[in-house]
Scaffold this motif. Structure first.
Motif, PDB file in Angstrom:
ATOM      1  N   ILE A 252     -14.980  48.394  72.428  1.00 52.56           N
ATOM      2  CA  ILE A 252     -15.469  47.707  71.095  1.00 52.56           C
ATOM      3  C   ILE A 252     -15.530  46.326  71.566  1.00 52.56           C
ATOM      4  O   ILE A 252     -14.767  45.561  71.591  1.00 52.56           O
ATOM      5  CB  ILE A 252     -14.946  47.892  69.925  1.00 52.56           C
ATOM      6  N   PRO A 253     -16.937  45.697  71.768  1.00 57.89           N
ATOM      7  CA  PRO A 253     -17.055  44.304  72.075  1.00 57.89           C
ATOM      8  C   PRO A 253     -16.524  43.602  70.966  1.00 57.89           C
ATOM      9  O   PRO A 253     -16.658  43.914  69.624  1.00 57.89           O
ATOM     10  CB  PRO A 253     -18.331  43.909  72.414  1.00 57.89           C
ATOM     11  N   TYR A 254     -16.112  42.252  71.036  1.00 60.25           N
ATOM     12  CA  TYR A 254     -15.786  41.388  69.983  1.00 60.25           C
ATOM     13  C   TYR A 254     -15.970  39.766  70.371  1.00 60.25           C
ATOM     14  O   TYR A 254     -16.041  39.710  71.639  1.00 60.25           O
ATOM     15  CB  TYR A 254     -14.317  41.647  69.236  1.00 60.25           C
ATOM     16  N   SER A 255     -15.678  39.057  69.538  1.00 55.12           N
ATOM     17  CA  SER A 255     -15.733  37.569  69.787  1.00 55.12           C
ATOM     18  C   SER A 255     -14.437  37.015  69.234  1.00 55.12           C
ATOM     19  O   SER A 255     -13.757  37.402  68.203  1.00 55.12           O
ATOM     20  CB  SER A 255     -16.849  36.706  69.179  1.00 55.12           C
ATOM     21  N   ILE A 256     -13.847  35.842  69.924  1.00 53.69           N
ATOM     22  CA  ILE A 256     -12.545  35.025  69.192  1.00 53.69           C
ATOM     23  C   ILE A 256     -13.374  33.690  69.010  1.00 53.69           C
ATOM     24  O   ILE A 256     -14.060  33.177  69.622  1.00 53.69           O
ATOM     25  CB  ILE A 256     -11.623  34.922  70.282  1.00 53.69           C
ATOM     26  N   GLU A 257     -13.222  33.184  67.680  1.00 50.36           N
ATOM     27  CA  GLU A 257     -13.439  32.107  67.254  1.00 50.36           C
ATOM     28  C   GLU A 257     -12.394  31.142  66.651  1.00 50.36           C
ATOM     29  O   GLU A 257     -11.347  31.809  66.308  1.00 50.36           O
ATOM     30  CB  GLU A 257     -14.498  31.987  66.144  1.00 50.36           C
TER      31      GLU A 257
ATOM     32  N   LEU B 266     -13.902  42.286  76.015  1.00 45.77           N
ATOM     33  CA  LEU B 266     -13.539  43.756  75.897  1.00 45.77           C
ATOM     34  C   LEU B 266     -11.896  43.696  76.290  1.00 45.77           C
ATOM     35  O   LEU B 266     -11.658  42.930  76.965  1.00 45.77           O
ATOM     36  CB  LEU B 266     -14.338  44.621  76.922  1.00 45.77           C
ATOM     37  N   GLY B 267     -11.164  44.555  75.484  1.00 45.33           N
ATOM     38  CA  GLY B 267      -9.738  44.675  75.942  1.00 45.33           C
ATOM     39  C   GLY B 267      -9.086  43.383  75.624  1.00 45.33           C
ATOM     40  O   GLY B 267      -9.526  42.592  74.846  1.00 45.33           O
ATOM     41  N   THR B 268      -7.952  43.400  76.205  1.00 45.66           N
ATOM     42  CA  THR B 268      -7.069  42.083  75.633  1.00 45.66           C
ATOM     43  C   THR B 268      -7.559  40.694  76.530  1.00 45.66           C
ATOM     44  O   THR B 268      -7.823  40.852  77.580  1.00 45.66           O
ATOM     45  CB  THR B 268      -5.686  42.284  76.379  1.00 45.66           C
ATOM     46  N   GLN B 269      -7.902  39.860  75.547  1.00 44.70           N
ATOM     47  CA  GLN B 269      -8.504  38.654  76.122  1.00 44.70           C
ATOM     48  C   GLN B 269      -7.836  37.419  75.302  1.00 44.70           C
ATOM     49  O   GLN B 269      -7.517  37.425  74.097  1.00 44.70           O
ATOM     50  CB  GLN B 269     -10.082  38.451  75.724  1.00 44.70           C
ATOM     51  N   SER B 270      -7.690  36.278  76.027  1.00 41.37           N
ATOM     52  CA  SER B 270      -7.421  35.170  75.376  1.00 41.37           C
ATOM     53  C   SER B 270      -8.416  34.024  75.153  1.00 41.37           C
ATOM     54  O   SER B 270      -9.409  33.876  76.119  1.00 41.37           O
ATOM     55  CB  SER B 270      -6.371  34.364  75.913  1.00 41.37           C
ATOM     56  N   HIS B 271      -8.396  33.178  74.201  1.00 43.93           N
ATOM     57  CA  HIS B 271      -9.351  31.837  74.137  1.00 43.93           C
ATOM     58  C   HIS B 271      -8.598  30.736  73.466  1.00 43.93           C
ATOM     59  O   HIS B 271      -7.671  30.780  72.776  1.00 43.93           O
ATOM     60  CB  HIS B 271     -10.315  32.062  73.308  1.00 43.93           C
ATOM     61  N   SER B 272      -8.646  29.523  74.305  1.00 46.39           N
ATOM     62  CA  SER B 272      -7.890  28.310  73.665  1.00 46.39           C
ATOM     63  C   SER B 272      -8.744  27.019  73.790  1.00 46.39           C
ATOM     64  O   SER B 272      -9.772  26.893  74.273  1.00 46.39           O
ATOM     65  CB  SER B 272      -6.743  28.217  74.816  1.00 46.39           C
ATOM     66  N   ILE B 273      -8.041  26.016  73.080  1.00 45.02           N
ATOM     67  CA  ILE B 273      -8.790  24.712  72.941  1.00 45.02           C
ATOM     68  C   ILE B 273      -7.663  23.559  72.961  1.00 45.02           C
ATOM     69  O   ILE B 273      -6.314  23.941  72.423  1.00 45.02           O
ATOM     70  CB  ILE B 273      -9.736  24.549  71.834  1.00 45.02           C
ATOM     71  N   GLY B 274      -7.880  22.422  73.357  1.00 45.60           N
ATOM     72  CA  GLY B 274      -6.870  21.511  73.556  1.00 45.60           C
ATOM     73  C   GLY B 274      -7.374  20.127  73.231  1.00 45.60           C
ATOM     74  O   GLY B 274      -8.629  19.815  73.328  1.00 45.60           O
TER      75      GLY B 274
ATOM     76  N   ARG C  65      -6.531  21.283  61.717  1.00 41.09           N
ATOM     77  CA  ARG C  65      -5.932  22.561  61.234  1.00 41.09           C
ATOM     78  C   ARG C  65      -6.828  23.846  61.917  1.00 41.09           C
ATOM     79  O   ARG C  65      -7.776  24.079  61.455  1.00 41.09           O
ATOM     80  CB  ARG C  65      -5.962  22.574  59.805  1.00 41.09           C
ATOM     81  N   LEU C  66      -6.197  24.368  62.928  1.00 39.23           N
ATOM     82  CA  LEU C  66      -6.965  25.377  63.725  1.00 39.23           C
ATOM     83  C   LEU C  66      -6.359  26.758  63.123  1.00 39.23           C
ATOM     84  O   LEU C  66      -4.993  26.945  63.219  1.00 39.23           O
ATOM     85  CB  LEU C  66      -6.639  25.020  65.076  1.00 39.23           C
ATOM     86  N   PHE C  67      -7.146  27.753  63.333  1.00 44.26           N
ATOM     87  CA  PHE C  67      -6.827  29.017  63.106  1.00 44.26           C
ATOM     88  C   PHE C  67      -8.036  29.894  63.921  1.00 44.26           C
ATOM     89  O   PHE C  67      -9.091  29.386  64.221  1.00 44.26           O
ATOM     90  CB  PHE C  67      -6.862  29.523  61.501  1.00 44.26           C
ATOM     91  N   ALA C  68      -7.628  31.105  64.140  1.00 42.37           N
ATOM     92  CA  ALA C  68      -8.347  31.957  64.816  1.00 42.37           C
ATOM     93  C   ALA C  68      -9.032  33.027  64.063  1.00 42.37           C
ATOM     94  O   ALA C  68      -8.568  33.542  63.055  1.00 42.37           O
ATOM     95  CB  ALA C  68      -7.776  32.665  65.994  1.00 42.37           C
ATOM     96  N   ARG C  69     -10.062  33.717  64.256  1.00 42.77           N
ATOM     97  CA  ARG C  69     -10.764  34.785  63.701  1.00 42.77           C
ATOM     98  C   ARG C  69     -11.434  35.455  64.779  1.00 42.77           C
ATOM     99  O   ARG C  69     -11.953  34.815  65.877  1.00 42.77           O
ATOM    100  CB  ARG C  69     -11.848  34.235  62.605  1.00 42.77           C
ATOM    101  N   VAL C  70     -11.675  36.872  64.489  1.00 40.66           N
ATOM    102  CA  VAL C  70     -12.278  37.807  65.339  1.00 40.66           C
ATOM    103  C   VAL C  70     -13.347  38.475  64.864  1.00 40.66           C
ATOM    104  O   VAL C  70     -13.355  38.837  63.563  1.00 40.66           O
ATOM    105  CB  VAL C  70     -11.135  38.812  65.574  1.00 40.66           C
ATOM    106  N   ARG C  71     -14.603  38.505  65.423  1.00 39.81           N
ATOM    107  CA  ARG C  71     -15.676  39.118  64.778  1.00 39.81           C
ATOM    108  C   ARG C  71     -16.026  40.202  65.745  1.00 39.81           C
ATOM    109  O   ARG C  71     -15.827  40.539  67.008  1.00 39.81           O
ATOM    110  CB  ARG C  71     -16.898  38.218  65.033  1.00 39.81           C
ATOM    111  N   SER C  72     -16.516  41.348  65.148  1.00 46.45           N
ATOM    112  CA  SER C  72     -17.190  42.477  65.797  1.00 46.45           C
ATOM    113  C   SER C  72     -18.203  43.240  64.922  1.00 46.45           C
ATOM    114  O   SER C  72     -18.197  43.122  63.732  1.00 46.45           O
ATOM    115  CB  SER C  72     -16.092  43.518  66.021  1.00 46.45           C
TER     116      SER C  72
END
Length: 760
Positions: free
Chosen positions: A332-337, A354-362, A378-385
């Motif tokens: 199932i494809p998804y996005s990290i924001e 797809l599968g286990t993935q990471s995303h970051s910002i500095g 004030r950063l948080f992550a959200r997942v879309r699919s």
């Protein structure tokens, strides 16, 4: 002669440091005049700043220093794109506060000769701030985001949802009213009726009651207009004064329907990892580093990484945020924001994962993005699919700073967190700014102000005061200026610039309003006020809002009226429609006729029975209305969104034309007065002493001789006090009704048109 003194507070480029007020050199030979106007009979719908004046300033050493040689683009200094705070004093006494804008510099032989500036009333700054921003830019509204599952929709329809934000409770901040975007509900509760096999029958009769009724996907949420006003305050750091119109009963249950696109709400499923429980898996010292106490510039709280560039020990700090998602399914494809909740902006995104993935910002030291001194995130992550996705989440946060004891940067302060749940699921989350209709904030406010005939000004506390025009003038004082008026000459002219005024909503796009127009050759809620004049000029106000004709349902078999009122956003071809944003009053019906709520999905075939689902009988629900309350058969509701007289859709009466329409409540006094045969515009000249100049405001009543006047416009030469007035006389006899004749038949809604007696 008064001494005029002008102070401004310069706005410099590339700095947010507040500057001190500085006295400006004025042209000694120039007499400065100021024109003030709130409501002009020649342009009745505009929201004026109450004064403006363009004048010249000499290019003296003082002024060159203030404006920082703005004419030279190579010199960093004065920012002409930003209005500056300013004030005018007369003999060192405060006269007016406002804003200054630098327009241009006159050059002679390569040197500055004079600066042209404009002094505005404070309300112009607000208009400048909002510019062309859209309602979708009001990020504070996303405090009301919610998961729109069947239980939530039912609760918001049955009760309304309260929210607590910064310790303030917002009651009924989200409701799901009985407005269907793609259906036209019917009601038939009689045994044996063929309508019991209609999927749009919302009665609770037991026949097929698990396959018909109000389905969650039929409805869309609505938000109070008052909360939109609050979002504007938060977005632009302004304050609307309390206890004025925006806090009045007319606004209490006024809502905006979140209808941005045709048909049901569509979009990705998502989950925000804010306010989510995480466990720290790193060493104790690293976990404690982010408790907000040991190092106040960094904190981790329920999925949020909060940090501020404090330059601890005089050195730049670095910050990094990483989100790792481990889904249960790798197909199932998804996005990290990664989102900054302080500005509600997506600062980093990774798509089609797809599968286990990471995303970051500095940010900051050794990171890609800069962070200014005292700037916070004030950063948080959200997942879309697109399809439901079950996953677990891990967060890693980093902080680097210069440690004086070590004599170097410490880069080892990383803390890792894992979600308490390994089965987080993406769901249909409603993000308010993604569902709010497409409309600029300026057009939204203009529409609101025109509907209720409002005017606004900024008081001495820098608060925006919003009043109806009637209440604005009622708050003024009376000044007898007879002794100061030049008696040798004055002029008297007509006040009537138009032959009629047309007040209406936008072209209707909903089925009943379209049918109404076809049958009556006018828009529902429209009023055309006709004066007794030979001019053929029409003044038209068209609100940027949809105006829906709602329907009180009656039993299809027995004919009995129910307590259920609904709206339908189908067009006249029974297709889902989209029009201008819809404003309506929401009325809470309690312990009334039951409706059938069905947790199922709506089939493609219009009116077909739904797949078998779980049904619930509701006798509490929110209905839409053009009025703020139901009223009775003899007493009209207090507030009414129709401009003209219409038959009340719930009580089925027009109350003989006295139904508290927008025109009757907010326009009658002003419009009928302007159209009155005895009304004239009087132009006087006067020499006003300082004591009058300092106290006279546009809402005051002026007395000259034995006659009283309302100020339409006034222009004052500040040094001399010479003032030219445009005044509307107070007629000795005013009409008491907006309508003296009615061309409609007794079975139709009244048109609101006025005859010659009213207009004359």
């Amino acid at each position: 002669m008064q001494k005029v003194i002008l102070y401004i507070q310069p706005q410099l480029r590339n700095t947010t440091t507040t500057q001190d007020y500085v006295r400006v050199d004025l042209m000694e030979e120039e007499l400065i005049s100021l024109t003030q106007v709130i409501q002009d009979v020649s342009d009745i719908d505009k929201l004026f700043t109450d004064y403006s004046r363009t004048f010249n300033l000499p290019a003296s050493k003082t002024n060159n220093k203030i404006f920082k040689h703005w004419y030279n683009p190579d010199i960093e200094g004065f920012d002409a794109n930003v209005f500056c705070e300013s004030r005018i004093e007369l003999n060192h006494l405060h006269f007016r506060f406002g804003k200054i804008q630098l327009n241009e510099v006159v050059m002679k032989f390569g040197e500055p000769s004079m600066y042209k500036v404009t002094f505005f009333g404070n309300t112009v700054t607000f208009k400048d701030k909002i510019n062309e921003d859209q309602l979708s830019d009001l990020v504070w509204l996303n405090n009301f985001n919610h998961d729109a599952d069947a239980d939530y929709v039912k609760d918001a329809l049955e009760n309304g949802k309260d929210f607590v934000i910064d310790s303030v409770t917002y009651n009924n901040a989200i409701i799901y009213p009985l407005i269907a975007h793609s259906q036209s509900y019917i009601y038939d509760n009689q045994n044996g009726s063929a309508n019991l096999s209609n999927g749009l029958n919302i009665s609770t009769n037991s026949s097929h009651h698990q396959q018909r009724g109000v389905v969650p996907e039929d409805l869309k949420p609505a938000i109070p207009v008052k909360n939109i006003i609050k979002a504007i305050e938060e977005q632009y750091n302004i304050t609307f004064k309390t206890s004025e119109f925006l806090d009045s009963a007319a606004m209490t249950n006024l809502y905006l329907w979140l209808h941005r696109a045709k048909g049901r709400i569509t979009g990705d499923l998502l989950t925000e990892l804010s306010n989510t429980t995480f466990n720290c898996t790193s060493g104790t010292s690293n976990c404690n580093h982010y408790n907000g106490v040991l190092y106040p510039s960094v904190q981790f709280s329920n999925g949020d990484y909060i940090f501020t560039q404090a330059y601890t020990n005089g050195y730049e700090e670095g910050f990094k945020f990483t989100a790792t998602i481990t889904p249960a399914s790798s197909t199932i494809p998804y996005s990290i924001e990664i989102v900054d909740s302080l500005t509600d902006t997506i600062v980093a995104t990774a798509n089609n994962l797809l599968g286990t993935q990471s995303h970051s910002i500095g940010y900051g030291k050794l990171q890609t993005n800069t962070l200014s001194l005292n700037e916070s995130k004030r950063l948080f992550a959200r997942v879309r699919s697109v399809d439901p996705l079950t996953f677990s989440a891990a967060l890693s946060i980093e902080h680097s700073y210069f440690d004086l004891a070590l004599g170097r940067y410490d880069y080892s302060l990383t803390a890792n967190y894992t979600s308490s749940s390994s089965s987080i699921v993406t769901s249909a989350t409603i993000i308010i700014t993604e569902q709010i209709p497409e409309l600029s904030i300026k057009d939204f406010l203009n529409g609101l102000f025109r509907a209720f005939n409002l005017t606004a000004y900024v008081d001495f506390n820098d608060q925006i005061v919003v009043k109806t025009l009637d209440s604005y003038y009622a708050a003024g004082d009376t000044f007898n200026i007879t002794e100061f008026v030049k008696t040798d000459e004055h002029t008297v002219g007509e006040a009537l610039p138009f032959s009629n005024v047309d007040l209406e909503y936008s072209e209707p796009k909903s089925i009943l309003a379209q049918t109404f127009r076809s049958m009556n050759n006018r828009r529902y809620g429209e009023l055309n006020y006709i004066g007794d004049a030979s001019k053929k000029n029409e003044y038209k106000i068209t609100l940027p809002f949809e105006h829906m004709l709602f329907e009180r349902l009656q039993d299809k078999t027995s004919g009995a009226l129910s307590t259920i009122q609904v709206g339908s956003f189908l067009d006249d071809d029974l297709n889902p429609s989209i029009g201008q944003p819809l404003l309506f009053y929401a009325i809470y019906q309690q312990n009334q006729d039951n409706i059938n709520y069905l947790e199922s999905t709506r089939p493609e075939t219009y009116g077909a029975l739904c797949p078998i689902g779980t049904n619930t009988s509701l006798n509490d629900y929110w209905i839409p209305s053009a009025c703020n309350e139901l009223g009775t058969s003899t007493t009209p509701p207090t507030y009414n969104l129709n401009f003209g007289s219409e038959i009340d859709s719930y009580q089925l009466t027009d109350y003989g034309g006295n139904n508290n329409s927008l025109f009757q409540t907010y326009y009658t006094n002003y419009i009928t007065r302007v159209f009155n045969k005895k009304t004239r515009i009087f132009k006087f000249s006067a020499i006003l002493p300082l004591k009058v100049l300092l106290n006279l405001t546009l809402d005051d009543l002026i007395v000259v001789g034995t006659r009283a006047y309302t100020i339409n416009k006034m222009s004052t030469k500040l040094q001399s006090g010479e003032t030219n007035f445009e005044l509307l006389n107070e007629p000795s006899e005013l009409p008491t009704s907006s309508s003296s004749s009615d061309s409609s038949s007794s079975s139709d809604s009244t048109s609101g048109s006025s005859g010659s007696d009213s207009g004359g």
